[in-house]
Design a protein around this motif. Structure first.
Motif: not given
Length: 97
Positions: A9-13, A52-54, A85-86
């Motif tokens: 799941k990509l981080n917000d932004g 709910v999707a990744y 991780q970033e």
């Protein structure tokens, strides 16, 4: 045989066109040819848009637990993980098939 599934799941932004994401995808796309322990290798973007999707998935298989450890510790895998991780969080499942 063990199946190794990872959903990212990509981080917000963080968007798919972010240079770090592009680099992470390229790193994972190459793993199938770089790591001999991989019996099968697939990675791709999710094609559906549900709450709910990744965003991105890896689906691979290895012969046994020792092969899974060698895959996880392989320098090419570790380099890809460092990028992801970033930019994301993820969940995994490892199960026997």
């Amino acid at each position: 045989m063990i199946r190794h599934l990872v959903l990212f799941k990509l981080n917000d932004g963080v968007d798919r066109d972010d240079p770090r994401v592009v680099e992470g995808v390229r790193a994972f796309e190459r793993l199938g040819a770089q790591i001999p322990e991989l019996a099968s290798w697939e990675c791709a973007w999710n094609i559906t848009d549900r709450p709910v999707a990744y965003d991105y998935a890896i689906n691979c298989s290895v012969a046994d637990r020792d092969a899974l450890v060698r895959y996880l510790e392989h320098p090419a895998h570790q380099a890809g993980v460092a990028i992801w991780q970033e930019i994301s969080t993820w969940v995994i499942a490892d199960y026997e098939i």
